[in-house]
Write a protein that holds these residues in place. Structure first.
Motif, short mmCIF file in Angstrom:
data_model
loop_
_atom_site.label_atom_id
_atom_site.label_comp_id
_atom_site.label_asym_id
_atom_site.label_seq_id
_atom_site.Cartn_x
_atom_site.Cartn_y
_atom_site.Cartn_z
N ARG A 341 -35.26 0.86 3.23
CA ARG A 341 -36.18 -0.16 2.72
C ARG A 341 -37.36 -0.35 3.69
NH1 ARG A 341 -31.05 -3.10 1.40
NH2 ARG A 341 -30.91 -3.29 -0.87
N ALA A 342 -37.02 -0.42 4.98
CA ALA A 342 -38.07 -0.60 5.98
C ALA A 342 -39.02 0.59 6.00
CB ALA A 342 -37.44 -0.79 7.36
N GLN A 343 -38.47 1.79 5.91
CA GLN A 343 -39.32 2.99 5.94
C GLN A 343 -40.23 3.06 4.72
OE1 GLN A 343 -37.40 6.76 7.44
NE2 GLN A 343 -35.56 5.53 7.19
N ILE A 344 -39.70 2.69 3.56
CA ILE A 344 -40.52 2.72 2.35
C ILE A 344 -41.70 1.76 2.48
CG2 ILE A 344 -40.55 2.11 -0.10
CD1 ILE A 344 -39.38 4.85 0.51
N GLU A 345 -41.47 0.60 3.06
CA GLU A 345 -42.58 -0.34 3.28
C GLU A 345 -43.64 0.28 4.17
OE1 GLU A 345 -43.11 -3.31 1.82
OE2 GLU A 345 -41.35 -2.77 0.61
N LEU A 346 -43.19 1.02 5.18
CA LEU A 346 -44.15 1.64 6.11
C LEU A 346 -44.87 2.83 5.51
CD1 LEU A 346 -42.11 1.48 9.44
CD2 LEU A 346 -43.96 -0.02 8.71
N HIS A 347 -44.42 3.31 4.35
CA HIS A 347 -45.13 4.37 3.64
C HIS A 347 -46.23 3.82 2.73
CE1 HIS A 347 -43.00 7.87 4.90
NE2 HIS A 347 -41.83 7.48 4.44
N SER A 348 -46.24 2.52 2.52
CA SER A 348 -47.19 1.92 1.59
C SER A 348 -48.62 2.09 2.10
CB SER A 348 -46.88 0.43 1.41
OG SER A 348 -47.91 -0.22 0.70
#
Length: 479
Positions: A341-348
């Motif tokens: 979840r944290a990584q996906i946010e950082l891909h935004s």
């Protein structure tokens, strides 16, 4: 219902990485195993997956690593967290501190062949349609109406698991909000033009990728806003449309080898076991592929469950041993879901997440931060809760030198192992389940330790009575 005779001790639904690994682990203990796979043929698309450090260690523990390496490409263990390009810190606690990239169909085939060599049966074109369980076993109905009877059923049948749904286990989490198209195809423009455009796009879009994959073929990964309603396989026109939207050109893509889509849904089964039915792999948890943890998590589930379920069937399992499967693996999956979840946010590409990404990029220059994230994603930081004791208790032991060669070479049979530097202790009545190595000549800071079949440290000490208590805890009553 009329119950047919037991034909197997365990029936596994699904012959993916988790199902094949579990079948092999059970066969190490002479458990009768049947794997049912609904697909008649292995997957045709060649998606490259990465075996992380802990999974590589598991392959070494079962004598599979050399076989896997023949088909894999080794690369450094770094740049996993949110694709932030930082090298791995020095001195990771493993003799196998690298990544092995391997086509998913190949690793599945290798694990399936390993299971078959050990005596597991695999039937393709067989789908579980229903089951009923009682105090003695599980009666399973196949899609063609055939009935089977086993002592246990394990659902390794993917994120849309039929076994989980029939079991009535909740699968809470977040539905997919976006999708990613992935495929292999040829292109119609020069490689230099592609490379320049990809570099420009990846400044702000870390998911996008378009690179050569050998023999004139390119691997294309392109994000899509929103989720398709029918989840149908994408078409080449879908790829062209999305490439034009993001890159302003479709690069003249043509002649696809395979096309697929995946979403970013994140869900975790509420329970991993209901009576004689268990869940493992994607049937128990799904999450975006950030960090490349999915296949690894499922294989590690199987490694944890295999010896425990075998012990239950062989009749020597302590009363609560099988319950430790969920107690140990459910929190691990929770942590994986959180870090993805944290990584996906950082891909935004939104300003806030982009600012966070810049901050994380700075923080990962600190060795402690980088090390923490690498150890988390590669699963070498896991410490199961075995109660009070030294920090090593509950952790896995690295592949150290011993006088017989390498430690993991002593774990090929899937048994426990007592390492005794004092040469005063004994596995005694547990010698049918636990091997003994006196004077291991190993770099250990403790007098003796007991390893479970999965390589986790179950006891540290030098007292025989204390050892016997822990042998009973993990390996049941002495023979």
């Amino acid at each position: 219902m009329h119950f047919p005779q037991y034909t197997h001790d365990v029936i596994i639904a699904g012959c993916g990485p988790a199902g094949a690994m579990l079948a092999a682990e059970l066969r190490l203990h002479d458990v009768r195993v049947l794997v049912l796979e609904k697909e008649t043929e292995p997957a045709s698309f060649v998606r490259i997956v990465g075996l992380h450090i802990r999974s590589i260690e598991l392959m070494a523990m079962r004598g599979l690593l050399d076989r896997v390496r023949e088909h894999a490409r080794q690369r450094p263990a770094g740049g996993f967290f949110a694709a932030i390009a930082k090298p791995a810190p020095e001195g990771l606690d493993s003799a196998h501190a690298y990544l092995l990239g391997i086509p998913q169909p190949v690793i599945v085939h290798l694990l399936e062949e390993h299971a078959k060599e050990l005596g597991a049966q695999v039937r393709r074109g067989c789908a579980v349609a229903g089951f009923e369980q009682d105090d003695e076993g599980v009666t399973i109905e196949l899609a063609d109406g055939e009935l089977m009877r086993s002592r246990y059923l394990v659902g390794c049948d993917g994120g849309r698991s039929t076994v989980r749904k029939l079991l009535g286990v909740g699968f809470p989490g977040e539905p997919a909000r976006s999708e990613t198209l992935m495929g292999e195809m040829e292109v119609g423009v020069p490689q230099e033009e592609i490379a320049a455009k990809v570099t420009e796009i990846r400044e702000s879009n870390k998911v996008f990728s378009l690179g050569p994959f050998g023999e004139g073929v390119y691997r294309v990964v392109v994000p899509v806003a929103g989720v398709s309603e029918d989840r149908a396989e994408p078409t080449l026109e879908d790829f062209k449309r999305q490439l034009r939207a993001i890159a302003g050109t479709d690069f003249g893509v043509h002649s696809p080898r395979w096309l697929s889509r995946f979403g970013d849904a994140t869900r975790l089964a509420e329970r991993y076991r209901v009576g004689r039915v268990l869940l493992a792999g994607d049937a128990a948890h799904i999450h975006p592929p950030a960090g490349g943890q999915g296949l690894n998590l499922g294989v590690q589930d199987a490694f944890n469950l295999g010896w425990k379920l075998a012990a239950q069937i062989r009749g020597w399992a302590p009363e609560t041993l099988l319950d430790t499967y969920q107690a140990e693996r459910h929190p691990v999956a929770e942590d994986v879901l959180d870090n993805t979840r944290a990584q996906i946010e950082l891909h935004s590409t939104e300003p806030g997440p982009r600012a966070l990404r810049r901050l994380f990029t700075e923080l990962m220059d600190f060795d402690e931060v980088n090390r923490h994230l690498i150890e988390k994603i590669t699963a070498i930081d896991i410490r199961y809760d075995f109660g009070a004791g030294p920090d090593l208790l509950g952790r896995r032991l690295r592949d150290i030198d011993v006088k017989q060669g390498r430690l993991y070479g002593l774990l090929h049979r899937g048994r426990g192992l007592l390492l005794d530097r004092t040469e005063r202790l004994t596995a005694g009545g547990w010698s049918d389940r636990v091997d003994y190595l006196g004077d291991p000549a190993a770099a250990l800071d403790v007098p003796c330790l007991l390893l479970r079949p999965d390589g986790h440290i179950a006891w540290i000490g030098d007292d025989q009575q204390d050892l016997d208590d822990h042998l009973s805890r993990w390996f049941g009553k002495p023979a």
